[in-house]
Every structure is written in structure tokens, then in C-alpha cells.
Design a protein around this motif. Sequence first.
Motif, PDB file in Angstrom:
ATOM      1  N   MET A   1       0.845  -1.202   0.000  1.00  0.00           N
ATOM      2  CA  MET A   1       0.000   0.000   0.000  1.00  0.00           C
ATOM      3  C   MET A   1       0.880   1.252   0.000  1.00  0.00           C
ATOM      4  SD  MET A   1      -2.873   1.219   2.796  1.00  0.00           S
ATOM      5  CE  MET A   1      -3.918  -0.174   2.451  1.00  0.00           C
ATOM      6  N   SER A   2       0.509   2.205  -0.829  1.00  0.00           N
ATOM      7  CA  SER A   2       1.287   3.437  -0.925  1.00  0.00           C
ATOM      8  C   SER A   2       1.147   4.249   0.355  1.00  0.00           C
ATOM      9  CB  SER A   2       0.796   4.260  -2.119  1.00  0.00           C
ATOM     10  OG  SER A   2       1.390   5.539  -2.098  1.00  0.00           O
ATOM     11  N   ASP A   3       2.252   4.909   0.763  1.00  0.00           N
ATOM     12  CA  ASP A   3       2.177   5.766   1.941  1.00  0.00           C
ATOM     13  C   ASP A   3       1.917   7.216   1.553  1.00  0.00           C
ATOM     14  OD1 ASP A   3       4.571   6.377   0.758  1.00  0.00           O
ATOM     15  OD2 ASP A   3       5.781   6.181   2.579  1.00  0.00           O
ATOM     16  N   LYS A   4       1.590   7.439   0.272  1.00  0.00           N
ATOM     17  CA  LYS A   4       1.265   8.782  -0.202  1.00  0.00           C
ATOM     18  C   LYS A   4      -0.026   9.252   0.468  1.00  0.00           C
ATOM     19  CE  LYS A   4       1.783   9.296  -4.586  1.00  0.00           C
ATOM     20  NZ  LYS A   4       3.079  10.019  -4.661  1.00  0.00           N
ATOM     21  N   LEU A   5      -0.062  10.490   0.911  1.00  0.00           N
ATOM     22  CA  LEU A   5      -1.257  11.031   1.557  1.00  0.00           C
ATOM     23  C   LEU A   5      -2.325  11.312   0.504  1.00  0.00           C
ATOM     24  CD1 LEU A   5      -2.392  11.966   4.310  1.00  0.00           C
ATOM     25  CD2 LEU A   5      -1.611  14.268   3.729  1.00  0.00           C
ATOM     26  N   THR A   6      -3.427  10.595   0.560  1.00  0.00           N
ATOM     27  CA  THR A   6      -4.528  10.782  -0.379  1.00  0.00           C
ATOM     28  C   THR A   6      -5.833  10.939   0.391  1.00  0.00           C
ATOM     29  OG1 THR A   6      -5.040   8.423  -0.557  1.00  0.00           O
ATOM     30  CG2 THR A   6      -3.358   9.302  -2.060  1.00  0.00           C
ATOM     31  N   TYR A   7      -6.886  11.239  -0.328  1.00  0.00           N
ATOM     32  CA  TYR A   7      -8.194  11.347   0.311  1.00  0.00           C
ATOM     33  C   TYR A   7      -8.566  10.017   0.970  1.00  0.00           C
ATOM     34  CZ  TYR A   7     -13.220  11.841   0.953  1.00  0.00           C
ATOM     35  OH  TYR A   7     -14.492  11.862   1.503  1.00  0.00           O
ATOM     36  N   GLU A   8      -8.306   8.931   0.264  1.00  0.00           N
ATOM     37  CA  GLU A   8      -8.721   7.613   0.743  1.00  0.00           C
ATOM     38  C   GLU A   8      -7.962   7.175   1.991  1.00  0.00           C
ATOM     39  OE1 GLU A   8     -10.189   8.245  -3.164  1.00  0.00           O
ATOM     40  OE2 GLU A   8      -8.125   8.382  -2.411  1.00  0.00           O
ATOM     41  N   ASN A   9      -6.683   7.547   2.092  1.00  0.00           N
ATOM     42  CA  ASN A   9      -5.927   7.123   3.284  1.00  0.00           C
ATOM     43  C   ASN A   9      -5.575   8.317   4.179  1.00  0.00           C
ATOM     44  OD1 ASN A   9      -3.770   8.423   2.092  1.00  0.00           O
ATOM     45  ND2 ASN A   9      -2.522   6.601   1.788  1.00  0.00           N
ATOM     46  N   TRP A  10      -6.426   9.323   4.163  1.00  0.00           N
ATOM     47  CA  TRP A  10      -6.200  10.529   4.967  1.00  0.00           C
ATOM     48  C   TRP A  10      -5.950  10.158   6.420  1.00  0.00           C
ATOM     49  CZ3 TRP A  10      -5.213  15.586   4.740  1.00  0.00           C
ATOM     50  CH2 TRP A  10      -5.429  16.362   5.894  1.00  0.00           C
ATOM     51  N   ASN A  11      -4.947  10.778   7.004  1.00  0.00           N
ATOM     52  CA  ASN A  11      -4.579  10.514   8.382  1.00  0.00           C
ATOM     53  C   ASN A  11      -4.154  11.824   9.029  1.00  0.00           C
ATOM     54  OD1 ASN A  11      -2.518   9.912  10.577  1.00  0.00           O
ATOM     55  ND2 ASN A  11      -3.300   7.844  10.185  1.00  0.00           N
ATOM     56  N   GLU A  12      -4.888  12.255  10.051  1.00  0.00           N
ATOM     57  CA  GLU A  12      -4.601  13.534  10.703  1.00  0.00           C
ATOM     58  C   GLU A  12      -3.182  13.574  11.271  1.00  0.00           C
ATOM     59  OE1 GLU A  12      -6.300  16.227  10.903  1.00  0.00           O
ATOM     60  OE2 GLU A  12      -8.360  15.689  10.348  1.00  0.00           O
ATOM     61  N   GLU A  13      -2.747  12.455  11.849  1.00  0.00           N
ATOM     62  CA  GLU A  13      -1.416  12.418  12.447  1.00  0.00           C
ATOM     63  C   GLU A  13      -0.329  12.556  11.382  1.00  0.00           C
ATOM     64  OE1 GLU A  13      -0.995   8.945  14.832  1.00  0.00           O
ATOM     65  OE2 GLU A  13      -2.518   9.565  16.288  1.00  0.00           O
ATOM     66  N   LYS A  14      -0.550  11.901  10.245  1.00  0.00           N
ATOM     67  CA  LYS A  14       0.433  12.002   9.164  1.00  0.00           C
ATOM     68  C   LYS A  14       0.490  13.424   8.623  1.00  0.00           C
ATOM     69  CE  LYS A  14       1.978  10.017   4.821  1.00  0.00           C
ATOM     70  NZ  LYS A  14       1.829   8.946   3.828  1.00  0.00           N
ATOM     71  N   ALA A  15      -0.670  14.061   8.459  1.00  0.00           N
ATOM     72  CA  ALA A  15      -0.705  15.442   7.989  1.00  0.00           C
ATOM     73  C   ALA A  15       0.035  16.357   8.962  1.00  0.00           C
ATOM     74  CB  ALA A  15      -2.146  15.903   7.817  1.00  0.00           C
ATOM     75  N   ALA A  16      -0.166  16.110  10.256  1.00  0.00           N
ATOM     76  CA  ALA A  16       0.507  16.916  11.277  1.00  0.00           C
ATOM     77  C   ALA A  16       2.021  16.718  11.215  1.00  0.00           C
ATOM     78  CB  ALA A  16      -0.021  16.544  12.661  1.00  0.00           C
ATOM     79  N   GLU A  17       2.469  15.482  10.955  1.00  0.00           N
ATOM     80  CA  GLU A  17       3.893  15.205  10.852  1.00  0.00           C
ATOM     81  C   GLU A  17       4.508  15.934   9.661  1.00  0.00           C
ATOM     82  OE1 GLU A  17       6.180  13.526  12.696  1.00  0.00           O
ATOM     83  OE2 GLU A  17       4.597  13.507  14.227  1.00  0.00           O
ATOM     84  N   ILE A  18       3.779  15.953   8.553  1.00  0.00           N
ATOM     85  CA  ILE A  18       4.264  16.654   7.356  1.00  0.00           C
ATOM     86  C   ILE A  18       4.442  18.140   7.648  1.00  0.00           C
ATOM     87  CG2 ILE A  18       3.646  17.357   5.007  1.00  0.00           C
ATOM     88  CD1 ILE A  18       2.154  14.628   4.804  1.00  0.00           C
ATOM     89  N   LEU A  19       3.485  18.700   8.380  1.00  0.00           N
ATOM     90  CA  LEU A  19       3.527  20.131   8.674  1.00  0.00           C
ATOM     91  C   LEU A  19       4.645  20.494   9.651  1.00  0.00           C
ATOM     92  CD1 LEU A  19      -0.286  20.920   8.857  1.00  0.00           C
ATOM     93  CD2 LEU A  19       1.323  21.551   7.063  1.00  0.00           C
ATOM     94  N   LYS A  20       5.093  19.541  10.438  1.00  0.00           N
ATOM     95  CA  LYS A  20       6.215  19.814  11.333  1.00  0.00           C
ATOM     96  C   LYS A  20       7.493  20.062  10.540  1.00  0.00           C
ATOM     97  CE  LYS A  20       4.698  17.267  15.451  1.00  0.00           C
ATOM     98  NZ  LYS A  20       4.986  16.097  16.336  1.00  0.00           N
TER      99      LYS A  20
END
Length: 236
Positions: A1-20
Amino acid sequence: MSDKLTYENWNEEKAAEILKEHRDYLDILKWAYKEYKDDIVYACSFGAEGIVLIDLIYKINKKAKIIFLDTGLHFPETYELIEKVKKRYPTLEISLVKPTMSLEEQAKTYGEKLWLRDPNVCCYLRKVVPLQQALRNSLAWISGLRREQSPTRRNTQYINKDEKFHKIKICPLIHWTWEDVLTYIEMNQLPYNPLHDNGYPSIGCAPCTLPVSEPGNQRAGRWAGHQKTECGIHLT
């Protein structure tokens, strides 16, 4: 499974990590093009924010895909600006996306000047549906939303789960002020819509856009006389 952030696998924690790791507008843009490559599109209205974003994007990806929702109702100045931008940034892939229904066909089906009677339906037909079709093969899209523009935009993040189009929506300019936008244009001597100099901070379709007399409400000139502040693209 791709770890690319998409609508289907949206993850708040991952988005927060990217923003850090990507804390400003340029970092976010660089991340977006690295993450999505050819699967990201910038939907540009060619307002002042749009000109700034095009210049920033060009510094990162000189072959980026940019679309303009051509309703057939824009100001002549807007179309003239698009041609100037094409000449300044010749390698960008700038496309004008038109509705499947012409203005004549719309008039036959819904009556003349639908935008005066029911602007929500008009915007849906001429902007929302065309954007939905244009984004069909993309994972993410970029928007020039700024928090300062209106109350409906105050909670916009750099990275958003877009429930309207089921995509990731990237908004690099959320913290920019109107003054920031104008200063960037002036410092970089960018072409811009001359209507901005005549009281139009927000420019949409000509029949639905008036000059603004309220300095604190940059979108007051849009759909004047209607309980409407958005075309529907940024509303879920």
C-alpha cells in the motif's frame, strides 16, 4: 500500500507530521510537487493570489499543470491577463476548462441570465462540475485560499481533506495578507488584473462581481444582493 497522503488514506497524524517539517508556503509547495508529481493541479482564478502562486510554482515546477475555469462570463481583463501569463511562463501547462453546457444551451434549459435568479445553480454548472471533471485523474489540487479573505476560510489549513472533490487540497497562502500579496506582485513586477486597482480585490464572473466599499470584507463584491459568499468549490 502506498504511503502517499490521499483522500482515501487521509490521516490527521500524518498530515501533522508533514507540517512539522514543512512550515511555510514554499516548503508546502515543494512537498506537494515532490509528493504528487504529475498528479496535482493548480486551479487558478487569475486573481492577485493566483499570480503570486503561479510565480512561486514556476520556481519549483516549470511544467506544472494549471487550470482556469472558463465560465464564459469573465471580465475581458481576466482573459487578457491569462495571455500575458502564458507569455511570461511559456513552459507551464495552462488550460482553460469550459463547462459542457454553453451559455446558449444553459439559457434554453434554465432561462436567460441564470446567475441573476439562481447563482448557486449557475456556479454549480459552470464551475463546480467542470472542476470535478478536471480533477478526475488527480490526487491533489492547489488553491489560493487565504484565511483573511472571509469567515468561511478562517479554518483552512496548508493540507486539507477535500470532501467536495475527494482530493487533497493544498493551500500555501493561508497566512498571507492582502498587503503581502500586493507587495510580492510589486517586488517581482508581476502582471496582474488592473481591476484590482479599481476596487476589485476578489474577481470572478463579470455579472456577479462589483467593486468593494468595505475594506474589511474582500469578498463583499461577489454575488451582491444574494446570501452567497462562495461559488461552491470550497464548500463541502
